[in-house]
Design a protein around this motif. Sequence first.
Motif, PDB file in Angstrom:
ATOM      1  N   ASN A 250       0.744  -1.364   0.017  1.00 33.21           N
ATOM      2  CA  ASN A 250      -0.308   0.351  -0.223  1.00 33.21           C
ATOM      3  C   ASN A 250       0.721   1.351   0.135  1.00 33.21           C
ATOM      4  O   ASN A 250       1.285   1.856   0.951  1.00 33.21           O
ATOM      5  N   PRO A 251       1.742   1.672  -1.224  1.00 33.66           N
ATOM      6  CA  PRO A 251       2.248   3.120  -1.045  1.00 33.66           C
ATOM      7  C   PRO A 251       1.285   4.469  -0.977  1.00 33.66           C
ATOM      8  O   PRO A 251       0.541   4.362  -1.579  1.00 33.66           O
ATOM      9  N   GLY A 261      -0.258  -2.058 -14.904  1.00 29.00           N
ATOM     10  CA  GLY A 261      -1.323  -3.456 -13.890  1.00 29.00           C
ATOM     11  C   GLY A 261      -0.045  -3.146 -12.379  1.00 29.00           C
ATOM     12  O   GLY A 261      -0.436  -4.171 -11.673  1.00 29.00           O
ATOM     13  N   LEU A 262       0.325  -1.871 -12.095  1.00 29.30           N
ATOM     14  CA  LEU A 262       1.325  -2.408 -10.847  1.00 29.30           C
ATOM     15  C   LEU A 262       0.595  -0.536  -9.794  1.00 29.30           C
ATOM     16  O   LEU A 262       0.499   0.139 -10.880  1.00 29.30           O
ATOM     17  N   VAL A 263       0.501  -1.412  -8.261  1.00 31.56           N
ATOM     18  CA  VAL A 263       0.426   0.294  -7.241  1.00 31.56           C
ATOM     19  C   VAL A 263       2.059   0.799  -7.704  1.00 31.56           C
ATOM     20  O   VAL A 263       1.945   1.796  -7.146  1.00 31.56           O
ATOM     21  N   GLY A 264       2.338   0.515  -8.413  1.00 33.29           N
ATOM     22  CA  GLY A 264       4.132   1.238  -8.078  1.00 33.29           C
ATOM     23  C   GLY A 264       5.204   0.876  -8.392  1.00 33.29           C
ATOM     24  O   GLY A 264       4.791  -0.435  -8.431  1.00 33.29           O
ATOM     25  N   VAL A 265       6.635   1.551  -8.216  1.00 42.97           N
ATOM     26  CA  VAL A 265       7.627   0.464  -8.493  1.00 42.97           C
ATOM     27  C   VAL A 265       8.326   0.936  -7.611  1.00 42.97           C
ATOM     28  O   VAL A 265       8.408   0.139  -6.263  1.00 42.97           O
ATOM     29  N   CYS A 266       9.453   1.824  -7.409  1.00 39.92           N
ATOM     30  CA  CYS A 266       9.763   1.942  -6.239  1.00 39.92           C
ATOM     31  C   CYS A 266       9.384   2.135  -4.336  1.00 39.92           C
ATOM     32  O   CYS A 266      10.117   1.150  -3.406  1.00 39.92           O
ATOM     33  N   GLU A 267       8.210   2.687  -4.491  1.00 39.81           N
ATOM     34  CA  GLU A 267       8.175   2.330  -2.651  1.00 39.81           C
ATOM     35  C   GLU A 267       7.675   1.469  -3.098  1.00 39.81           C
ATOM     36  O   GLU A 267       7.897   0.785  -1.885  1.00 39.81           O
ATOM     37  N   PRO A 268       6.585   0.493  -3.562  1.00 38.85           N
ATOM     38  CA  PRO A 268       6.473  -0.999  -3.057  1.00 38.85           C
ATOM     39  C   PRO A 268       7.203  -2.133  -3.306  1.00 38.85           C
ATOM     40  O   PRO A 268       7.591  -2.753  -1.599  1.00 38.85           O
ATOM     41  N   SER A 269       8.645  -1.701  -3.968  1.00 37.50           N
ATOM     42  CA  SER A 269       9.010  -2.665  -3.892  1.00 37.50           C
ATOM     43  C   SER A 269      10.256  -1.968  -2.720  1.00 37.50           C
ATOM     44  O   SER A 269      10.805  -3.282  -2.505  1.00 37.50           O
ATOM     45  N   ALA A 270      10.300  -1.160  -2.321  1.00 41.59           N
ATOM     46  CA  ALA A 270      10.868  -1.404  -0.733  1.00 41.59           C
ATOM     47  C   ALA A 270      10.316  -1.814   0.309  1.00 41.59           C
ATOM     48  O   ALA A 270      10.429  -2.783   1.349  1.00 41.59           O
ATOM     49  N   THR A 278       7.837   0.325   6.646  1.00 42.96           N
ATOM     50  CA  THR A 278       7.854   1.675   7.027  1.00 42.96           C
ATOM     51  C   THR A 278       8.309   2.971   5.966  1.00 42.96           C
ATOM     52  O   THR A 278       9.942   1.870   5.357  1.00 42.96           O
ATOM     53  N   ILE A 279       7.926   3.539   5.037  1.00 46.13           N
ATOM     54  CA  ILE A 279       8.952   4.495   3.930  1.00 46.13           C
ATOM     55  C   ILE A 279       9.766   5.574   5.237  1.00 46.13           C
ATOM     56  O   ILE A 279       8.757   6.108   5.902  1.00 46.13           O
ATOM     57  N   VAL A 280      10.475   5.431   4.552  1.00 45.46           N
ATOM     58  CA  VAL A 280      11.456   6.949   5.468  1.00 45.46           C
ATOM     59  C   VAL A 280      11.935   8.030   4.957  1.00 45.46           C
ATOM     60  O   VAL A 280      11.581   9.444   4.836  1.00 45.46           O
ATOM     61  N   LEU A 281      11.301   6.924   3.374  1.00 45.32           N
ATOM     62  CA  LEU A 281      11.636   8.711   2.023  1.00 45.32           C
ATOM     63  C   LEU A 281      10.957   7.599   1.239  1.00 45.32           C
ATOM     64  O   LEU A 281      10.726   7.257   0.552  1.00 45.32           O
ATOM     65  N   PRO A 282       9.490   8.980   1.239  1.00 49.81           N
ATOM     66  CA  PRO A 282       8.577   8.814   0.019  1.00 49.81           C
ATOM     67  C   PRO A 282       9.156   8.937  -1.081  1.00 49.81           C
ATOM     68  O   PRO A 282      10.458   9.202  -1.733  1.00 49.81           O
ATOM     69  N   LYS A 283       8.020   8.460  -2.617  1.00 41.27           N
ATOM     70  CA  LYS A 283       8.848   8.711  -3.978  1.00 41.27           C
ATOM     71  C   LYS A 283       9.239   9.742  -4.080  1.00 41.27           C
ATOM     72  O   LYS A 283       9.000  10.911  -4.043  1.00 41.27           O
ATOM     73  N   GLN A 284      10.086  10.431  -4.593  1.00 40.84           N
ATOM     74  CA  GLN A 284      11.289  10.869  -4.563  1.00 40.84           C
ATOM     75  C   GLN A 284      11.284  10.681  -6.759  1.00 40.84           C
ATOM     76  O   GLN A 284      11.871   9.499  -7.172  1.00 40.84           O
ATOM     77  N   TYR A 286      13.304  12.158  -9.957  1.00 41.52           N
ATOM     78  CA  TYR A 286      14.508  13.123 -10.250  1.00 41.52           C
ATOM     79  C   TYR A 286      14.776  12.809 -11.599  1.00 41.52           C
ATOM     80  O   TYR A 286      15.349  12.063 -12.470  1.00 41.52           O
ATOM     81  N   GLY A 287      14.363  13.284 -12.423  1.00 41.07           N
ATOM     82  CA  GLY A 287      13.900  12.890 -14.348  1.00 41.07           C
ATOM     83  C   GLY A 287      13.474  11.284 -14.472  1.00 41.07           C
ATOM     84  O   GLY A 287      12.098  11.821 -14.152  1.00 41.07           O
ATOM     85  N   ASP A 288      14.302  10.913 -15.227  1.00 43.34           N
ATOM     86  CA  ASP A 288      13.458   9.466 -15.604  1.00 43.34           C
ATOM     87  C   ASP A 288      13.688   8.447 -14.428  1.00 43.34           C
ATOM     88  O   ASP A 288      13.780   7.215 -14.322  1.00 43.34           O
ATOM     89  N   VAL A 289      14.075   8.822 -13.100  1.00 42.02           N
ATOM     90  CA  VAL A 289      14.327   7.683 -12.125  1.00 42.02           C
ATOM     91  C   VAL A 289      13.640   8.536 -10.732  1.00 42.02           C
ATOM     92  O   VAL A 289      13.140   9.268 -10.907  1.00 42.02           O
ATOM     93  N   THR A 290      13.001   7.216 -10.325  1.00 45.42           N
ATOM     94  CA  THR A 290      12.777   6.952  -8.853  1.00 45.42           C
ATOM     95  C   THR A 290      12.994   6.552  -8.143  1.00 45.42           C
ATOM     96  O   THR A 290      13.360   5.589  -8.285  1.00 45.42           O
ATOM     97  N   ILE A 291      13.145   7.271  -6.563  1.00 46.64           N
ATOM     98  CA  ILE A 291      13.947   6.281  -5.334  1.00 46.64           C
ATOM     99  C   ILE A 291      12.652   6.494  -4.062  1.00 46.64           C
ATOM    100  O   ILE A 291      12.237   7.643  -3.948  1.00 46.64           O
ATOM    101  N   ALA A 292      13.078   5.230  -2.857  1.00 42.22           N
ATOM    102  CA  ALA A 292      11.815   5.777  -1.750  1.00 42.22           C
ATOM    103  C   ALA A 292      13.202   4.676  -0.802  1.00 42.22           C
ATOM    104  O   ALA A 292      12.941   3.755  -1.708  1.00 42.22           O
ATOM    105  N   ILE A 293      12.764   4.634  -0.048  1.00 40.40           N
ATOM    106  CA  ILE A 293      13.609   3.862   0.911  1.00 40.40           C
ATOM    107  C   ILE A 293      12.528   3.622   1.722  1.00 40.40           C
ATOM    108  O   ILE A 293      12.023   5.005   2.351  1.00 40.40           O
TER     109      ILE A 293
END
Length: 295
Positions: A250-251, A261-270, A278-284, A286-293
């Motif tokens: 549940n990102p 067909g996905l609820v997301g990539v970076c957040e749900p993968s983490a 627990t999400i420490v850093l929600p999806k950021q 950066y151009g063509d890249v998304t990062i979550a921690i």
Amino acid sequence: MMTDKNIAIIAFRRDEAKAGRLQQHLDADLLFYDEGVFEKALSYSAVVAIMAVGIAVRCVAPFLRDKWSDTPLVVVDSNLTFAISLVGGHHGANELALKLGEFGLVSVITTATEAHQRPSVERITKQLGARVVNRASTKSVNLALLKDDVPVVYLSGPKIVLVDDDVSVVEKKDLRGKFIVGIGAHRNINSDKVITSIMMALESAGVSIDDVSFFATAELKKGEPGIIGAAEHFAKPLVYVSHDVINMMNPPSASKAVRLGLVGVCEPSALAVAYKKTIVLPKQIYGDVTIAIAK
């Protein structure tokens, strides 16, 4: 896991001065060679033997059982020129030989994956803080790793997993306190952009790369060179999370991945791999890249 506090150095008395230098570097115990010294030394977590390889082989041979239980052994010549990983390369001896390389010795490592600068099941498992369940599988998987990257796929339970004998099953240990970096990116993204994005995200979250257990992304990103290159740059294992598992998460952020067909990539993968979910850093973005921690 090998620790410097549990290393034994075996040496002849004539080499006491040289052994003493290594003893200080490794913070090890020094044992002088006698008839029963190897049996005593093998109770340590790792052994350095300052002697000819032939002597070490004949002394250790009666105690060898298998690579999973043998004590890592590195042989050093009496001139302190070479540090040869002889027994238990993937289980501490390679690491110890490299540490001796910091002291000026030439590290001699002959395990195939390391010789060809390729990852091994054992090294990936260690980085994941996990253990190999079906140990016999590592031979086939390490041979495959010599030729190409082998994906690390994360499954959360409850499930029953049936695998072939060329699939290594690793069981994660306690990941409390470890951070997971989730990565999303456009196809054929440059690895430099992914690396820069990860560094920016870590800085924003106040997280050190040393505290990151591994990277995670969706299974659809399997084989993406930019993400693989970033994982290699930071020397972190890359986990591919199955789409079923991703969609159980549940990102907190909306994602364009819903079109796939996905609820997301970076957040749900983490989240899928993280211990506390627990999400420490929600999806950021950066151009063509998304990062979550996550943690």
